[in-house]
Design a protein around this motif. Structure first.
Motif, PDB file in Angstrom:
ATOM      1  N   PHE A  58      42.462  24.831  49.916  1.00  0.00           N
ATOM      2  CA  PHE A  58      42.587  25.433  51.245  1.00  0.00           C
ATOM      3  C   PHE A  58      41.543  26.540  51.418  1.00  0.00           C
ATOM      4  CE2 PHE A  58      46.934  23.879  50.376  1.00  0.00           C
ATOM      5  CZ  PHE A  58      47.060  22.998  51.443  1.00  0.00           C
ATOM      6  N   PRO A  59      40.282  26.166  51.614  1.00  0.00           N
ATOM      7  CA  PRO A  59      39.268  27.204  51.832  1.00  0.00           C
ATOM      8  C   PRO A  59      39.607  28.025  53.075  1.00  0.00           C
ATOM      9  CG  PRO A  59      38.405  25.033  52.387  1.00  0.00           C
ATOM     10  CD  PRO A  59      39.740  24.817  51.723  1.00  0.00           C
ATOM     11  N   SER A  60      39.462  29.330  52.930  1.00  0.00           N
ATOM     12  CA  SER A  60      39.809  30.220  54.036  1.00  0.00           C
ATOM     13  C   SER A  60      38.593  30.465  54.922  1.00  0.00           C
ATOM     14  CB  SER A  60      40.313  31.550  53.472  1.00  0.00           C
ATOM     15  OG  SER A  60      40.285  32.539  54.466  1.00  0.00           O
ATOM     16  N   PRO A  61      38.665  30.102  56.201  1.00  0.00           N
ATOM     17  CA  PRO A  61      37.523  30.347  57.105  1.00  0.00           C
ATOM     18  C   PRO A  61      37.157  31.825  57.191  1.00  0.00           C
ATOM     19  CG  PRO A  61      39.094  28.841  58.122  1.00  0.00           C
ATOM     20  CD  PRO A  61      39.756  29.376  56.878  1.00  0.00           C
ATOM     21  N   SER A  62      38.170  32.697  57.218  1.00  0.00           N
ATOM     22  CA  SER A  62      37.874  34.128  57.377  1.00  0.00           C
ATOM     23  C   SER A  62      37.259  34.721  56.108  1.00  0.00           C
ATOM     24  CB  SER A  62      39.126  34.904  57.773  1.00  0.00           C
ATOM     25  OG  SER A  62      40.135  34.732  56.817  1.00  0.00           O
ATOM     26  N   LEU A  63      37.481  34.078  54.972  1.00  0.00           N
ATOM     27  CA  LEU A  63      36.832  34.494  53.731  1.00  0.00           C
ATOM     28  C   LEU A  63      35.416  33.923  53.673  1.00  0.00           C
ATOM     29  CD1 LEU A  63      37.701  36.090  51.200  1.00  0.00           C
ATOM     30  CD2 LEU A  63      38.391  33.927  50.165  1.00  0.00           C
ATOM     31  N   TYR A 119      38.836  55.012  55.644  1.00  0.00           N
ATOM     32  CA  TYR A 119      38.964  54.556  57.035  1.00  0.00           C
ATOM     33  C   TYR A 119      39.962  55.451  57.781  1.00  0.00           C
ATOM     34  CZ  TYR A 119      40.560  51.549  60.899  1.00  0.00           C
ATOM     35  OH  TYR A 119      40.929  51.060  62.132  1.00  0.00           O
ATOM     36  N   VAL A 122      33.282  33.219  55.919  1.00  0.00           N
ATOM     37  CA  VAL A 122      32.251  33.844  56.764  1.00  0.00           C
ATOM     38  C   VAL A 122      31.609  35.060  56.096  1.00  0.00           C
ATOM     39  CG1 VAL A 122      33.164  33.050  58.975  1.00  0.00           C
ATOM     40  CG2 VAL A 122      33.946  35.225  58.035  1.00  0.00           C
ATOM     41  N   PHE A 166      39.899  45.693  58.925  1.00  0.00           N
ATOM     42  CA  PHE A 166      40.765  45.137  57.891  1.00  0.00           C
ATOM     43  C   PHE A 166      40.516  43.655  57.630  1.00  0.00           C
ATOM     44  CE2 PHE A 166      42.966  48.958  59.275  1.00  0.00           C
ATOM     45  CZ  PHE A 166      43.164  49.573  58.055  1.00  0.00           C
ATOM     46  N   LYS A 167      39.773  43.012  58.510  1.00  0.00           N
ATOM     47  CA  LYS A 167      39.435  41.600  58.296  1.00  0.00           C
ATOM     48  C   LYS A 167      38.178  41.448  57.449  1.00  0.00           C
ATOM     49  CE  LYS A 167      41.591  40.180  62.555  1.00  0.00           C
ATOM     50  NZ  LYS A 167      41.696  39.076  63.474  1.00  0.00           N
ATOM     51  N   LYS A 186      39.332  45.408  63.431  1.00  0.00           N
ATOM     52  CA  LYS A 186      38.519  44.383  62.766  1.00  0.00           C
ATOM     53  C   LYS A 186      38.128  44.807  61.347  1.00  0.00           C
ATOM     54  CE  LYS A 186      34.724  41.299  64.088  1.00  0.00           C
ATOM     55  NZ  LYS A 186      34.073  41.134  62.798  1.00  0.00           N
TER      56      LYS A 186
END
Lengths: 84, 218
Positions: B110-115, B40, B117, B51-52, B49
């Motif tokens: 604690f499920p991660s929303p960003s994971l 990168y 997706v 890195f997300k 974005k």
């Protein structure tokens, strides 16, 4: 309060994978969304999880979330007012 | 099939090939996450974005970026006429594993929303579509290995049969990540008559050619 704000900056950078952002780059009073850190709706959900996971605080009123997450400072104020 | 390959990128074993030529080798990185971050930076992309994303999407975005950078006609395509057809073997298994870790302990649930997706492989298509503002057809296939016959058949339908007046170009290929192993192969296809006068790399698109390009890593 200062320590809490510094911790929040580090936690947000780590949780939201803001790899190119350093804690000192974040103005505690700057907007987290839009022109500030440029966070999106998924990040907002991640912040809700962060509050619950790291501080044991659940947001009971979803309508209040917009104000709570408007800046690092507003998040810190909310944590101070609601910590157990 | 009346189409041509106008650029392609292969990424495997910390090495990048563009149009068959070795483009970048990273002898420092010991894992795929570090390698993708190095690549990168090497490409001077300004896309926070990135890195997300999970490693599957990072690999897909970087391979696509290099294929597009080497396609001189890309900016001349109408973006609603560019299709994306991708495939892999492992679906989103690596992110699925990471997601399970966040919900395995009922006391630390604690499920991660960003994971979460990224627990579908076709989100690579979404990430590519967002970055390059592409709104054409899209499909994602799961197969045991890169299946050039499957991809050629589908790409042929896109470019030559169904809605033949609609799709001008296709971003296609294979993007797979399982553990620390990743393999990306992205090609740009174009209708044979889109610009007969184009210069630079161009080759007829058929399963033999794409098989040869997929395996050309020397």
């Amino acid at each position: 309060m200062k320590e809490l704000i510094e911790n929040l900056k580090k936690q947000i950078i780590e949780q939201l994978n803001l790899a190119e952002v350093k804690p000192e780059d974040i103005d505690p009073n700057a907007s987290l969304f839009g022109d500030g850190l440029g966070l999106d709706s998924i990040d907002a959900l991640e912040l809700i999880v962060l509050l619950e996971k790291n501080y044991g605080i659940k947001i009971q009123d979803p309508a209040a979330a917009k104000n709570i997450f408007s800046s690092i400072q507003s998040m810190a104020d909310f944590i101070m007012a609601n910590k157990k | 099939m009346k189409a041509k390959i106008v650029s392609y990128c292969k990424i495997k074993n910390n090495t990048v090939w563009v149009n068959g030529e070795k483009f970048y080798v990273d002898n420092q990185s010991v894992d795929i996450t570090t390698f993708l971050a190095h690549l990168y930076k090497q490409l001077n992309l300004n896309y926070p974005k990135f890195f997300k994303m999970d490693n599957l999407c990072k690999l897909g975005i970087l391979a696509t970026e290099l294929a597009i950078q080497n396609n001189s006609e890309f900016n001349n395509y109408e973006k609603d006429k560019v299709a994306i057809s991708l495939s892999n073997n492992s679906s989103s298994i690596e992110t699925d594993r990471n997601h399970i870790k966040t919900i395995a302990d009922k006391n630390q649930y604690f499920p991660s929303p960003s994971l979460f997706v990224y627990t579908l492989p076709n989100i690579i298509i979404g990430e590519i579509a967002i970055k390059y503002k592409l709104t054409g057809e899209n499909s994602f296939f799961i197969s045991e290995k890169f299946d050039e016959n499957l991809m050629c058949t589908y790409d042929s339908i896109l470019l030559n049969e169904a809605q033949s007046s609609h799709t001008t170009a296709v971003i296609g290929g294979w993007v797979n990540v399982d553990g620390n192993e990743g393999e990306g192969f992205i090609y740009c296809l174009e209708k044979a008559n889109f610009n007969p006068d184009r210069t630079g790399f161009s080759s007829s698109y058929n399963s033999e050619t794409i098989h040869k390009f997929y395996n050309k890593t020397e």
